[in-house]
Design a protein around this motif. Sequence first.
Motif, PDB file in Angstrom:
ATOM      1  N   ARG A   1       0.814  -1.215   0.000  1.00 51.32           N
ATOM      2  CA  ARG A   1       0.000   0.000   0.000  1.00 51.32           C
ATOM      3  C   ARG A   1       0.853   1.273   0.000  1.00 51.32           C
ATOM      4  O   ARG A   1       0.639   2.167  -0.792  1.00 51.32           O
ATOM      5  CB  ARG A   1      -0.920  -0.008   1.222  1.00 51.32           C
ATOM      6  CG  ARG A   1      -1.878   1.157   1.290  1.00 51.32           C
ATOM      7  CD  ARG A   1      -2.693   1.176   2.575  1.00 51.32           C
ATOM      8  NE  ARG A   1      -1.843   1.434   3.727  1.00 51.32           N
ATOM      9  CZ  ARG A   1      -1.585   0.569   4.709  1.00 51.32           C
ATOM     10  NH1 ARG A   1      -2.117  -0.626   4.698  1.00 51.32           N
ATOM     11  NH2 ARG A   1      -0.799   0.889   5.698  1.00 51.32           N
ATOM     12  N   SER A   2       1.828   1.344   0.883  1.00 45.65           N
ATOM     13  CA  SER A   2       2.537   2.608   1.096  1.00 45.65           C
ATOM     14  C   SER A   2       3.738   2.814   0.191  1.00 45.65           C
ATOM     15  O   SER A   2       3.995   3.926  -0.238  1.00 45.65           O
ATOM     16  CB  SER A   2       2.987   2.713   2.548  1.00 45.65           C
ATOM     17  OG  SER A   2       1.873   2.667   3.406  1.00 45.65           O
ATOM     18  N   VAL A   3       4.500   1.766  -0.057  1.00 46.52           N
ATOM     19  CA  VAL A   3       5.701   1.948  -0.871  1.00 46.52           C
ATOM     20  C   VAL A   3       5.572   1.346  -2.263  1.00 46.52           C
ATOM     21  O   VAL A   3       6.530   1.326  -3.028  1.00 46.52           O
ATOM     22  CB  VAL A   3       6.969   1.418  -0.160  1.00 46.52           C
ATOM     23  CG1 VAL A   3       7.260   2.196   1.092  1.00 46.52           C
ATOM     24  CG2 VAL A   3       6.854  -0.056   0.137  1.00 46.52           C
ATOM     25  N   LEU A   4       4.358   0.837  -2.553  1.00 52.02           N
ATOM     26  CA  LEU A   4       4.004   0.409  -3.910  1.00 52.02           C
ATOM     27  C   LEU A   4       4.845  -0.753  -4.412  1.00 52.02           C
ATOM     28  O   LEU A   4       5.057  -0.911  -5.607  1.00 52.02           O
ATOM     29  CB  LEU A   4       4.074   1.599  -4.879  1.00 52.02           C
ATOM     30  CG  LEU A   4       3.313   2.851  -4.430  1.00 52.02           C
ATOM     31  CD1 LEU A   4       3.570   4.004  -5.369  1.00 52.02           C
ATOM     32  CD2 LEU A   4       1.824   2.565  -4.297  1.00 52.02           C
ATOM     33  N   GLN A   5       5.328  -1.582  -3.477  1.00 50.14           N
ATOM     34  CA  GLN A   5       6.122  -2.744  -3.860  1.00 50.14           C
ATOM     35  C   GLN A   5       5.238  -3.981  -3.953  1.00 50.14           C
ATOM     36  O   GLN A   5       4.671  -4.421  -2.968  1.00 50.14           O
ATOM     37  CB  GLN A   5       7.209  -3.029  -2.817  1.00 50.14           C
ATOM     38  CG  GLN A   5       8.373  -2.112  -2.853  1.00 50.14           C
ATOM     39  CD  GLN A   5       9.481  -2.602  -1.927  1.00 50.14           C
ATOM     40  OE1 GLN A   5       9.300  -3.478  -1.093  1.00 50.14           O
ATOM     41  NE2 GLN A   5      10.640  -2.005  -2.068  1.00 50.14           N
TER      42      GLN A   5
END
Length: 168
Positions: free
Chosen positions: A70-74
């Motif tokens: 969600r946050s770092v798009l990994q």
Amino acid sequence: LSWFHTFTGRSDRPLPTDPQWSEWRRQQVTALVRRMAALIRSEKPQVVLSADVVCSAKPLLPDENNVFYRSVLQDWTGWMSNGYLDLALGMAYREESDPALAAEFDQWQQFLLDHACGRRAAAITGGYINLLQHTLVQLHRVRQSGADVISLFSHATPTSQGVGSETF
């Protein structure tokens, strides 16, 4: 943002939590990783494409509840399963002196191996937050897990005792 507008037909400024905005950005990161993998394999196939991947508090598969997704798009599990990465190094920095955190480190090591998809994976030992003996214990456990690579963060501060890399 203008590229997102062109791609989606939207004209607003999406909130960071907007699902379409998040998914579009994650797709862009994945497209970059895919292009890098293709270029490396065509030009220098002996080069290993690796990524330091974010490990949240507990191992979870990618979904909107998982911080690394969600946050770092990994979508690193997707990158591994699609063959874009050769090696995933999980930033599982946990203090060995805390049994709960030591257990999380081991859970992450196993999760990484379970999702390596025939590629290489290992948890990164956070030397900078551990005593020398704890760093060595974690490195040993990574090796004992079957991983064929070990990784330590950070070379400049390999232990929490301020021992330099030469001494380490």
